[in-house]
Scaffold this active site. Structure first.
Site, mmCIF file in Angstrom:
data_model
loop_
_atom_site.group_PDB
_atom_site.id
_atom_site.type_symbol
_atom_site.label_atom_id
_atom_site.label_comp_id
_atom_site.label_asym_id
_atom_site.label_seq_id
_atom_site.Cartn_x
_atom_site.Cartn_y
_atom_site.Cartn_z
ATOM 1 N N ASP A 212 0.828 -1.206 0.000
ATOM 2 C CA ASP A 212 0.000 0.000 0.000
ATOM 3 C C ASP A 212 0.867 1.262 0.000
ATOM 4 O O ASP A 212 1.889 1.319 0.671
ATOM 5 C CB ASP A 212 -0.875 -0.034 1.268
ATOM 6 C CG ASP A 212 -1.788 1.169 1.383
ATOM 7 O OD1 ASP A 212 -2.674 1.302 0.526
ATOM 8 O OD2 ASP A 212 -1.608 1.964 2.315
ATOM 9 N N GLU A 254 1.233 -0.584 -5.104
ATOM 10 C CA GLU A 254 0.210 0.446 -5.309
ATOM 11 C C GLU A 254 0.942 1.777 -5.425
ATOM 12 O O GLU A 254 1.249 2.435 -4.443
ATOM 13 C CB GLU A 254 -0.779 0.510 -4.137
ATOM 14 C CG GLU A 254 -1.971 1.386 -4.497
ATOM 15 C CD GLU A 254 -2.390 2.376 -3.412
ATOM 16 O OE1 GLU A 254 -3.426 3.044 -3.607
ATOM 17 O OE2 GLU A 254 -1.715 2.524 -2.391
HETATM 18 C C1 BGC Z 1 -5.559 2.826 0.100
HETATM 19 C C2 BGC Z 1 -6.592 3.723 0.691
HETATM 20 C C3 BGC Z 1 -6.077 4.250 2.018
HETATM 21 C C4 BGC Z 1 -4.686 4.874 1.853
HETATM 22 C C5 BGC Z 1 -4.040 5.158 3.145
HETATM 23 C C6 BGC Z 1 -4.416 3.793 -0.112
HETATM 24 O O1 BGC Z 1 -3.598 3.664 -1.072
HETATM 25 O O2 BGC Z 1 -5.948 2.220 -1.094
HETATM 26 O O3 BGC Z 1 -7.819 3.088 0.842
HETATM 27 O O4 BGC Z 1 -6.954 5.216 2.503
HETATM 28 O O5 BGC Z 1 -3.841 4.021 1.149
HETATM 29 O O6 BGC Z 1 -3.659 3.974 3.749
#
Ligand code: BGC
Length: 492
Positions: A212, A254
């Protein structure tokens, strides 16, 4: 058992993620097995047959760790546990086993950039003296002027990337909500902690992890604090740690970035195996609305080639807003105008809507975008509920409107739970156009011409030809701008 999934995903294939069809779901939204109004792990296990019959070969679970749930679980309070609302570690192990028995892979979330402010590391850090090892777990400063000019991501909610902590008597750095302090990846101890977390879940049998918010791990003065060489170096270390200990696992970045920066998360095949194709996503929507192949062909010309063993993850929608951060101002204006005329549908720099409502519930438009999802280079990721054309409810605040309970039947609570409807963690969709009375899997199972069956057939067709998952792409020039034509070819 689905013959295709067995054939394509074998336990020993290190490239399994290339041939995968990934289904993204949130445990709390999928199915409530104990009827307390909240979806749980046993609920997902109970629905594995549904996913298998859809043709799904990998399940991506949103964060399920103990958390105050102020950011739907992306605010982790303990990396080693399961949120008690969702079940127990044993439930999770059983889910893993059952998924593997069906030939399905399991992808979980590794939120490395930040924790919840309730995490014990943060509690120790804010109480520890300046310069001590614990204080150094997070990014602290005496002034909020450091790293000036770094963009604010959740701009509808935060006005600074620094927040004052009265306990530590210092400011802490956070790229997201102010209850999500960023970990300090310059601290070798923090890196070690993350390796431990990875080992724990990988040893249990998890097949892949979505990393993430990975561009923001490190900070440096005078930069935008994104995609820093130091961040790539750390990720390379993480990958080599993984490769030394485990076989056939996958890391998915991501990184919502422009093409050059997004591609860098693959490294030379030595960083992540996969990364989301953020540059492509909004351009598919643009091309559809403009009835013009240009936005798609143009973005492909800008995306550099990726290493042989790597693969894009392509998606139309997910649990977040349809992000418009990495488009030009002109493109963003256009997207807002055509896809989010109602300002309430906008959040931060994006649109908080599901696929079907974005496309005015037009079956033909859903089919066209889905065909792109299943035929452009990369591994398709389906967002739960989009396979039946679920609606949304942007009045629910934040991004909750696209996270409502899955619609299984026309019965109470859409068959998601038999709890008192007032107990359900989020209300089910009752918008007349998308009401769960008509939009649900039970109804669509009965009709061979339903969207569900159409998606099922497209997935089956995709699996018959490796050109879709592994082949190259060549766009054909069409005089008619409204026609996008391309050839996918694999080993002749
Ligand atoms: C997730 C979100 C989240 C954020 C902070 C993002 O990239 O997909 O849903 O709010 O990270 O953790």
């Amino acid at each position: 058992m689905n013959k295709n999934s067995k054939k394509l995903i074998t336990a020993d294939d290190p490239g399994w993620y290339k041939d995968a069809v990934i289904y993204q779901l949130h445990i709390r939204s999928f199915f409530d097995s104990n009827n307390n109004g909240i979806g749980d792990i046993n609920g997902v296990t109970a629905k594995l047959g549904y996913l298998e019959s859809l043709g799904v070969t990998a399940v991506w679970l949103l964060p399920f760790y103990p958390s105050p749930l102020k950011d739907d679980g992306y605010d982790i309070a303990d990396y080693y546990g399961i949120h008690p609302d969702y079940g127990t570690l044993n439930d999770f192990k059983r889910f893993l086993r059952e998924a593997h028995l069906r030939g399905m892979k399991v992808i979980t979330e590794l939120v490395l950039n930040h924790t919840s402010d309730r995490h014990e590391w943060f509690q120790k850090s804010r109480n520890a003296p300046k310069g001590s090892p614990w204080r150094d777990y997070y990014v602290w400063s005496d002034t909020p002027d450091k790293y000036n000019g770094v963009r604010i991501i959740f701009q509808d909610f935060e006005t600074s990337n620094w927040s004052w902590d009265p306990v530590a008597k210092a400011y802490f750095w956070h790229r997201f909500y102010s209850h999500q302090p960023d970990l300090n990846f310059d601290n070798p101890q923090v890196r070690k902690e993350m390796f431990k977390v990875i080992d724990y879940w990988m040893e249990m049998g998890v097949d892949g992890m979505r990393l993430d918010a990975v561009p923001y791990l490190l900070e440096r003065d005078g930069t935008n604090c994104e995609n820093l060489p130091e961040t790539y170096d750390f990720l390379r270390q993480l990958r080599s740690h993984l490769d030394k200990k485990f076989k056939n696992r996958m890391l998915l970045a991501e990184a919502n970035q422009w093409p050059e920066d997004a591609v860098a998360y693959f490294g030379k095949g030595d960083i992540c195996h996969m990364a989301f194709n953020f540059p492509l996503m909004p351009r598919m929507f643009m091309a559809l609305q403009m009835e013009d192949w240009f936005p798609i062909v143009d973005i492909y010309e800008q995306i550099p080639p990726i290493p042989e063993e790597c693969q894009w993850a392509i998606f139309l929608r997910n649990h977040d807003e349809l992000t418009l951060e990495m488009v030009t101002d002109e493109e963003r204006d256009y997207m807002y105008k055509v896809y989010a005329h109602d300002h309430t549908a906008r959040i931060n720099l994006g649109i908080r809507r599901r696929l079907a409502p974005l496309l005015n519930n037009s079956r033909r438009r859903i089919e066209i975008l889905s065909l792109l999802l299943f035929s452009l280079p990369g591994t398709p990721v389906i967002y739960y509920g989009d396979e039946i054309g679920m609606g949304d409810n942007y009045y629910l605040g934040d991004r909750n409107g696209v996270r409502t309970p899955m619609q299984w039947t026309g019965d109470r609570n859409a068959g998601f739970s038999t709890a008192n409807p007032q107990k359900i963690f989020l209300p089910v969709i009752i918008d007349p156009d998308y009401h769960y009375h008509s939009i649900n899997t039970e109804n669509q199972e009965k009709s061979l011409s339903s969207l569900l069956w159409w998606i099922r057939r497209i997935i089956a067709m995709r699996k018959q030809h490796k050109a879709f998952s592994r082949g190259g792409i060549k766009f054909l020039h069409c005089e008619n701008q409204a026609v996008l034509a391309f050839v996918r070819r694999f080993r002749g």
